[in-house]
Design an enzyme around this catalytic site. Structure first.
Site, PDB file in Angstrom:
ATOM      1  N   CYS A  39       0.938  -1.399  -0.118  1.00 28.29           N
ATOM      2  CA  CYS A  39      -0.054  -0.115   0.025  1.00 28.29           C
ATOM      3  C   CYS A  39       0.662   1.354  -0.044  1.00 28.29           C
ATOM      4  O   CYS A  39       0.221   2.281  -0.206  1.00 28.29           O
ATOM      5  CB  CYS A  39      -0.711   0.142   1.108  1.00 28.29           C
ATOM      6  SG  CYS A  39      -2.271  -1.320   1.103  1.00 28.29           S
ATOM      7  N   HIS A  96      -3.301   7.368   3.041  1.00 31.71           N
ATOM      8  CA  HIS A  96      -3.797   6.081   2.224  1.00 31.71           C
ATOM      9  C   HIS A  96      -5.074   5.686   2.914  1.00 31.71           C
ATOM     10  O   HIS A  96      -5.328   5.704   4.014  1.00 31.71           O
ATOM     11  CB  HIS A  96      -2.802   5.120   2.659  1.00 31.71           C
ATOM     12  CG  HIS A  96      -3.252   3.684   2.144  1.00 31.71           C
ATOM     13  ND1 HIS A  96      -3.542   3.188   1.065  1.00 31.71           N
ATOM     14  CD2 HIS A  96      -3.288   2.527   2.879  1.00 31.71           C
ATOM     15  CE1 HIS A  96      -3.926   2.269   0.925  1.00 31.71           C
ATOM     16  NE2 HIS A  96      -3.630   1.627   2.228  1.00 31.71           N
ATOM     17  N   ASN A 109     -10.246   0.322  -0.105  1.00 28.49           N
ATOM     18  CA  ASN A 109      -8.917   0.478  -0.140  1.00 28.49           C
ATOM     19  C   ASN A 109      -8.343   0.031  -1.433  1.00 28.49           C
ATOM     20  O   ASN A 109      -8.438  -1.277  -1.954  1.00 28.49           O
ATOM     21  CB  ASN A 109      -8.333  -0.548   1.094  1.00 28.49           C
ATOM     22  CG  ASN A 109      -6.620  -0.691   0.933  1.00 28.49           C
ATOM     23  OD1 ASN A 109      -6.084  -0.016  -0.057  1.00 28.49           O
ATOM     24  ND2 ASN A 109      -6.094  -1.155   2.133  1.00 28.49           N
TER      25      ASN A 109
HETATM   26  O1  UT7 Z   1      -3.839  -0.967   3.529  1.00 28.65           O
HETATM   27  C1  UT7 Z   1      -2.952  -1.867   3.942  1.00 28.65           C
HETATM   28  C2  UT7 Z   1      -2.799  -1.923   5.496  1.00 28.65           C
HETATM   29  N1  UT7 Z   1      -4.156  -2.365   6.138  1.00 28.65           N
HETATM   30  C3  UT7 Z   1      -4.855  -1.721   7.177  1.00 28.65           C
HETATM   31  O2  UT7 Z   1      -4.394  -0.815   7.291  1.00 28.65           O
HETATM   32  C4  UT7 Z   1      -6.076  -2.487   7.559  1.00 28.65           C
HETATM   33  C5  UT7 Z   1      -5.867  -2.350   9.150  1.00 28.65           C
HETATM   34  N2  UT7 Z   1      -6.974  -3.064   9.844  1.00 28.65           N
HETATM   35  C6  UT7 Z   1      -7.985  -2.790   9.984  1.00 28.65           C
HETATM   36  O3  UT7 Z   1      -8.640  -1.877   9.031  1.00 28.65           O
HETATM   37  C7  UT7 Z   1      -9.196  -3.458  10.792  1.00 28.65           C
HETATM   38  O4  UT7 Z   1      -8.506  -3.917  11.701  1.00 28.65           O
HETATM   39  C8  UT7 Z   1     -10.168  -4.402  10.275  1.00 28.65           C
HETATM   40  C9  UT7 Z   1     -11.319  -3.235   9.456  1.00 28.65           C
HETATM   41  C10 UT7 Z   1      -9.609  -5.230   9.077  1.00 28.65           C
HETATM   42  C11 UT7 Z   1     -10.888  -4.873  11.312  1.00 28.65           C
HETATM   43  O5  UT7 Z   1     -11.430  -3.924  12.033  1.00 28.65           O
HETATM   44  P1  UT7 Z   1     -11.567  -4.384  13.608  1.00 28.65           P
HETATM   45  O6  UT7 Z   1     -12.032  -3.275  14.355  1.00 28.65           O
HETATM   46  O7  UT7 Z   1     -10.159  -4.396  13.971  1.00 28.65           O
HETATM   47  O8  UT7 Z   1     -12.081  -5.699  13.801  1.00 28.65           O
HETATM   48  P2  UT7 Z   1     -11.511  -7.037  14.474  1.00 28.65           P
HETATM   49  O9  UT7 Z   1     -10.545  -7.914  13.541  1.00 28.65           O
HETATM   50  O10 UT7 Z   1     -10.920  -6.805  15.837  1.00 28.65           O
HETATM   51  O11 UT7 Z   1     -12.857  -7.958  14.835  1.00 28.65           O
HETATM   52  C12 UT7 Z   1     -13.818  -7.273  15.838  1.00 28.65           C
HETATM   53  C13 UT7 Z   1     -14.939  -8.307  15.552  1.00 28.65           C
HETATM   54  C14 UT7 Z   1     -14.455  -9.726  15.631  1.00 28.65           C
HETATM   55  O12 UT7 Z   1     -15.620 -10.417  16.349  1.00 28.65           O
HETATM   56  P3  UT7 Z   1     -15.387 -10.844  17.815  1.00 28.65           P
HETATM   57  O13 UT7 Z   1     -13.908 -11.596  18.149  1.00 28.65           O
HETATM   58  O14 UT7 Z   1     -15.213  -9.463  18.577  1.00 28.65           O
HETATM   59  O15 UT7 Z   1     -16.646 -11.422  18.334  1.00 28.65           O
HETATM   60  C15 UT7 Z   1     -14.627 -10.105  14.111  1.00 28.65           C
HETATM   61  O16 UT7 Z   1     -14.645 -11.435  14.299  1.00 28.65           O
HETATM   62  O17 UT7 Z   1     -15.518  -8.154  14.260  1.00 28.65           O
HETATM   63  C16 UT7 Z   1     -15.771  -9.203  13.693  1.00 28.65           C
HETATM   64  N3  UT7 Z   1     -15.705  -9.202  12.484  1.00 28.65           N
HETATM   65  C17 UT7 Z   1     -16.775  -8.798  11.467  1.00 28.65           C
HETATM   66  N4  UT7 Z   1     -18.055  -8.560  11.766  1.00 28.65           N
HETATM   67  C18 UT7 Z   1     -18.767  -8.455  10.681  1.00 28.65           C
HETATM   68  C19 UT7 Z   1     -14.561  -9.237  11.529  1.00 28.65           C
HETATM   69  N5  UT7 Z   1     -14.948  -8.824  10.207  1.00 28.65           N
HETATM   70  C20 UT7 Z   1     -16.180  -8.546  10.284  1.00 28.65           C
HETATM   71  C21 UT7 Z   1     -16.999  -8.208   9.177  1.00 28.65           C
HETATM   72  N6  UT7 Z   1     -18.453  -8.084   9.375  1.00 28.65           N
HETATM   73  N7  UT7 Z   1     -16.684  -7.872   7.917  1.00 28.65           N
END
Ligand code: UT7
Length: 331
Positions: free
Chosen positions: A116, A256, A286
């Site tokens: 990225c 980004h 993204n």
């Molecule tokens: O461009 C390259 C660099 N990339 C980035 O900068 C991306 C960085 N990361 C992120 O943007 C975020 O970490 C994500 C958007 C990928 C995920 O968001 P998050 O707030 O970090 O969520 P998480 O992975 O901590 O998940 C929280 C909860 C989980 O459930 P539990 O374990 O709390 O019950 C996940 O299973 O949300 C759940 N979850 C979803 N729920 C509905 C994960 N993905 C989804 C989804 N829809 N698509």
């Protein structure tokens, strides 16, 4: 003799027509519009569906848009850099194919891959060629067909990425406008948290790996998120401090577009007003190498000569950095 600076003198873009909305994703994986919107800021992304068309198709169209808008003669372009994490093919330059197809017959060309951060690093590279005095027109294109490496059964990644391309032209500037300063970094320890394991030289694709989806992008979202917030804000703050820049001096932050919360955290860290933060993640998701030029494309009409812009990016590898650039023209 005054130093040659490298300024952006034109912008172009291309987005495929198909819109993959949050509502459509709700029918594909266990997710919902509310979760995606609050956690990422994304509402829809564009997807290139046509079989046989890769990132070069996006790049060629973005470059053609720039050529049409600026009137630049492609034969005068010295160098074409295609920043991409999704080249068309292995062992064949996507940039060479792109350059030939836009009529840049006198240019040399190459791909630049830094996940990225590809476009941000490309800005540094393109500027250096101009500052050297050897080259007068460098076309930098950020193009990614992310849908080619996304598993649309994995809700952790499929809600984030989209396809698109943006292009900028760098030319010498005699008024000191253009790229002013940069801090670019990388740390290979980040590789385990964001990658597509199979399909490269370490692990060539096998039928078993493909059946298990190991050729798709894997992301440990929380770890990437924490590193992105810390590092992108850190370099943004440092590049501003060492150039004595505060909120009052800066007109725009072009960060980004990976997650609205990461962008807002970066802006907060440097006390930047929200209305100075370029944002289009809601429309495109993204797009990896295309996010920064697509921001310039969407905000071009609001940019004024002498505006001070900070660019920042963070991506797989890990790779990250910040660039301070002054805008060189009024639209
Ligand atoms: O461009 C390259 C660099 N990339 C980035 O900068 C991306 C960085 N990361 C992120 O943007 C975020 O970490 C994500 C958007 C990928 C995920 O968001 P998050 O707030 O970090 O969520 P998480 O992975 O901590 O998940 C929280 C909860 C989980 O459930 P539990 O374990 O709390 O019950 C996940 O299973 O949300 C759940 N979850 C979803 N729920 C509905 C994960 N993905 C989804 C989804 N829809 N698509």
């Amino acid at each position: 003799m005054s130093k040659i600076t490298a300024a952006i003198t034109g912008v172009g873009a291309y987005l495929p027509e198909y819109r993959l909305t949050n509502q459509i994703l709700e029918t594909m994986v266990d997710t919902n519009d509310e979760w995606i919107t609050t956690r990422t800021g994304i509402k829809e992304r564009r997807i290139l569906k046509d079989v046989g068309k890769g990132s070069s198709y996006l790049a060629i169209n973005a470059a053609k848009d720039l050529i049409q808008k600026t009137g630049v003669d492609p034969k005068e372009i010295d160098l074409v850099i295609v920043a991409t994490a999704t080249p068309d093919m292995k062992a064949a330059s996507t940039a060479a194919f792109t350059a030939t197809n836009i009529g840049a017959v006198n240019a040399f060309s190459y791909d630049l891959e830094a996940a990225c951060s590809s476009f941000l690093f490309g800005m540094s590279a393109a500027s250096s060629y101009i500052e050297s005095g050897k080259y007068k027109k460098v076309l930098l294109i950020g193009a990614d067909k992310n849908s080619s490496m996304i598993n649309y059964e994995d809700r952790a990644t499929c809600i984030i990425f989209g396809d698109g391309a943006g292009a900028v032209l760098f030319e010498p500037n005699t008024e000191g406008l253009g790229l002013q300063d940069e801090i670019l970094r990388s740390n290979g320890e980040g590789r385990e948290f964001l990658h597509a394991q199979y399909g490269g030289s370490s692990y060539p694709s096998t039928p078993e790996a493909v059946a298990e989806g190991k050729h798709f992008v894997f992301q440990e979202g929380r770890t990437v998120f924490k590193n992105a917030v810390f590092n992108m804000a850190d370099v943004t703050e440092r590049v501003m401090k060492r150039n004595d820049l505060t909120n009052d001096d800066i007109q725009w932050l072009a960060a980004h577009q990976a997650n609205k919360r990461i962008i807002e955290a970066t802006a907060n860290r440097v006390n930047l007003n929200p209305d100075k933060v370029m944002m289009n993640i809601h429309k495109y998701g993204n797009t990896t190498s295309a996010t920064l030029p697509l921001l310039l494309h969407d905000y071009e009409s609001q940019l004024k000569k002498n505006d001070k812009l900070i660019f920042a990016a963070f991506g797989g590898g890990f790779t990250w950095g910040a660039i301070y650039l002054t805008w060189a023209y009024n639209s």
